[in-house]
Design a protein around this motif. Sequence first.
Motif, PDB file in Angstrom:
ATOM      1  N   UNK A 139       2.875   7.667  11.348  1.00  0.00           N
ATOM      2  CA  UNK A 139       2.294   6.619  12.188  1.00  0.00           C
ATOM      3  C   UNK A 139       0.789   6.493  12.014  1.00  0.00           C
ATOM      4  N   UNK A 140       0.109   7.623  11.908  1.00  0.00           N
ATOM      5  CA  UNK A 140      -1.349   7.568  11.724  1.00  0.00           C
ATOM      6  C   UNK A 140      -1.709   6.907  10.398  1.00  0.00           C
ATOM      7  N   UNK A 141      -0.920   7.178   9.361  1.00  0.00           N
ATOM      8  CA  UNK A 141      -1.155   6.536   8.074  1.00  0.00           C
ATOM      9  C   UNK A 141      -0.994   5.029   8.165  1.00  0.00           C
ATOM     10  N   UNK A 142       0.051   4.582   8.865  1.00  0.00           N
ATOM     11  CA  UNK A 142       0.277   3.146   9.060  1.00  0.00           C
ATOM     12  C   UNK A 142      -0.893   2.515   9.808  1.00  0.00           C
ATOM     13  N   UNK A 143      -1.341   3.175  10.864  1.00  0.00           N
ATOM     14  CA  UNK A 143      -2.440   2.639  11.668  1.00  0.00           C
ATOM     15  C   UNK A 143      -3.701   2.451  10.834  1.00  0.00           C
ATOM     16  N   UNK A 144      -3.971   3.400   9.958  1.00  0.00           N
ATOM     17  CA  UNK A 144      -5.151   3.280   9.098  1.00  0.00           C
ATOM     18  C   UNK A 144      -5.060   2.059   8.192  1.00  0.00           C
ATOM     19  N   UNK A 145      -3.880   1.829   7.623  1.00  0.00           N
ATOM     20  CA  UNK A 145      -3.709   0.672   6.731  1.00  0.00           C
ATOM     21  C   UNK A 145      -3.872  -0.630   7.506  1.00  0.00           C
ATOM     22  N   UNK A 146      -3.270  -0.718   8.681  1.00  0.00           N
ATOM     23  CA  UNK A 146      -3.394  -1.942   9.487  1.00  0.00           C
ATOM     24  C   UNK A 146      -4.860  -2.200   9.839  1.00  0.00           C
ATOM     25  N   UNK A 204       7.295  -1.143   6.950  1.00  0.00           N
ATOM     26  CA  UNK A 204       6.914   0.211   6.537  1.00  0.00           C
ATOM     27  C   UNK A 204       8.155   1.063   6.347  1.00  0.00           C
ATOM     28  N   UNK A 205       8.055   2.053   5.469  1.00  0.00           N
ATOM     29  CA  UNK A 205       9.148   2.999   5.225  1.00  0.00           C
ATOM     30  C   UNK A 205       8.565   4.263   4.627  1.00  0.00           C
ATOM     31  N   UNK A 206       9.423   5.286   4.492  1.00  0.00           N
ATOM     32  CA  UNK A 206       8.992   6.526   3.860  1.00  0.00           C
ATOM     33  C   UNK A 206      10.095   7.065   2.961  1.00  0.00           C
ATOM     34  N   UNK A 207       9.684   7.891   1.990  1.00  0.00           N
ATOM     35  CA  UNK A 207      10.596   8.612   1.086  1.00  0.00           C
ATOM     36  C   UNK A 207      11.424   7.670   0.213  1.00  0.00           C
ATOM     37  N   UNK A 208      12.736   7.880   0.121  1.00  0.00           N
ATOM     38  CA  UNK A 208      13.576   7.202  -0.871  1.00  0.00           C
ATOM     39  C   UNK A 208      13.498   5.671  -0.829  1.00  0.00           C
ATOM     40  N   UNK A 209      13.506   5.016   0.349  1.00  0.00           N
ATOM     41  CA  UNK A 209      13.371   3.556   0.340  1.00  0.00           C
ATOM     42  C   UNK A 209      12.084   3.076  -0.315  1.00  0.00           C
ATOM     43  N   UNK A 242       0.859  -1.178   0.000  1.00  0.00           N
ATOM     44  CA  UNK A 242       0.000   0.000   0.000  1.00  0.00           C
ATOM     45  C   UNK A 242       0.901   1.236   0.000  1.00  0.00           C
ATOM     46  N   UNK A 243       0.723   2.092  -0.994  1.00  0.00           N
ATOM     47  CA  UNK A 243       1.514   3.315  -1.140  1.00  0.00           C
ATOM     48  C   UNK A 243       0.640   4.500  -0.743  1.00  0.00           C
ATOM     49  N   UNK A 244       1.146   5.329   0.158  1.00  0.00           N
ATOM     50  CA  UNK A 244       0.361   6.395   0.760  1.00  0.00           C
ATOM     51  C   UNK A 244       0.959   7.769   0.489  1.00  0.00           C
TER      52      UNK A 244
END
Length: 466
Positions: free
Chosen positions: A67-74, A94-99, A59-61
């Motif tokens: 953290x809130x974005x992760x919680x919504x997906x879970x 989970x990760x953000x940006x370049x990775x 899932x790409x957000x």
Amino acid sequence: MLVALRASHEHLDLDVLDALTRGADTLLSALGEVQAERAEEQAVLDGWVVVSTCNRLEVYLDTQRFHDGIELVIDAVTRTSGLDRDLVSLCFDAAMDAPVTRHLYEVSSGLRSVVLGEAEIAGQVRAAYETARRAGTTTSLLHDLFQHAFRCAKRVATQAPVGAAGRSGAAIALDRAAAELGGLEDRSVLIVGTGAYARLGAADLLRRGAGPIRVYSPSGRTPGFVERHGLETVGPEELEAALAGAELVLAASGRGTSLFPERFLGAGRTVVLDLALHSDLHPLVRHLKGITVLGLADLHVSTRDGDPALVLAREIVEETVEAFRLQQEVRRVDPAMAALRREVADSADAEVDRLRREVSGETAEQLERSIHRILAKVMHNPAERAKHLAETGFADTYVEAFHTIFGIDISADAPEGDRHDAVAEPSEPRPAGWMRVDHTVPPSAAAELARAAVSGPAAQQSPTSR
């Protein structure tokens, strides 16, 4: 900010991944429903894209908060899969940006597939993005991210073919079957299912001269499929006889167990390609005498790390990651340039209106064209300079100088879904790479754990120590 969650064959047993992806076709809408139920003043997610295949759920957000974005997906995956929430957390990284960018470009290029370099994944990623676009869950950030992914996959396929070299996973599976059977020409085949693997397999089998080829579909979609490919239909009452007469079974319906051990009791030497994540095969079929089962895990195709094509493919990925980063830096100065152009255009229009009151006809037209040509030349250098400064990491400096010189407030220029900060909010730690979701602790929880750590032995029961 750009955030992603991933669960794939690289980290999970296929049975676990199968359970996790059940109901994934409703995950796109479930995310919207979960967010709406939170009833916050400002939505956490601006946009999202769900990539669900046989080997992964990602899932790409485009989200306001990590953290809130992760919680919504879970929460959403818990709803769609029916699994326990804690188990779902254990399954995702989970990760953000370049990775995130690098991972998507490797996935789209087939560099993270079971069959290295396989062709289907690029189409699956494109289809996932188009589904999200039609549902209205994409943003300019996600649009840019996926457009670069498509270009990266095309470059890798044409300039650096690796592993399967752009061939399908079904073709690789049939290679293995041919090795087991001593060729596929004139071999009797039963295809179970009418999905992507079944379509690719049928086309490849026809090219290899296999036949007769018969098709059984638990979903009842056989007529259209066999008509398009010129094959034969097998009804439910004919399934056991078809299995008994088949030398090769391509099982790819993904609708759950329909091939039980007793159905194979009359079969002779048979190779079964078990290609659906949600297997059509009962586990005991693998233990029957004369039956050889090849599953998704048996199709692994790799290459050595120093392979020139693989090295070039990775270089292409890194170039695309950098191209996306530069594009996003340039986009940060776009509102400033748009505001300046509007100011200049408004001034020009006012001057043209004044001239038209004093001069008419062809003279007025010429004056208007001259004014616009002059302004276009005047604006060219600032626009190019802004782009250069953004690409070299001075976007913030440019925007600050813009405010100082022109006194134009651009804070409300960008639509809500198109505003993206370069870093997470100050109170939230910035993750350095991929991490297991159950190890991501929001700042407030981290503070509570820290207080517990100094208060006594109870601190040893940290929920993140799993």
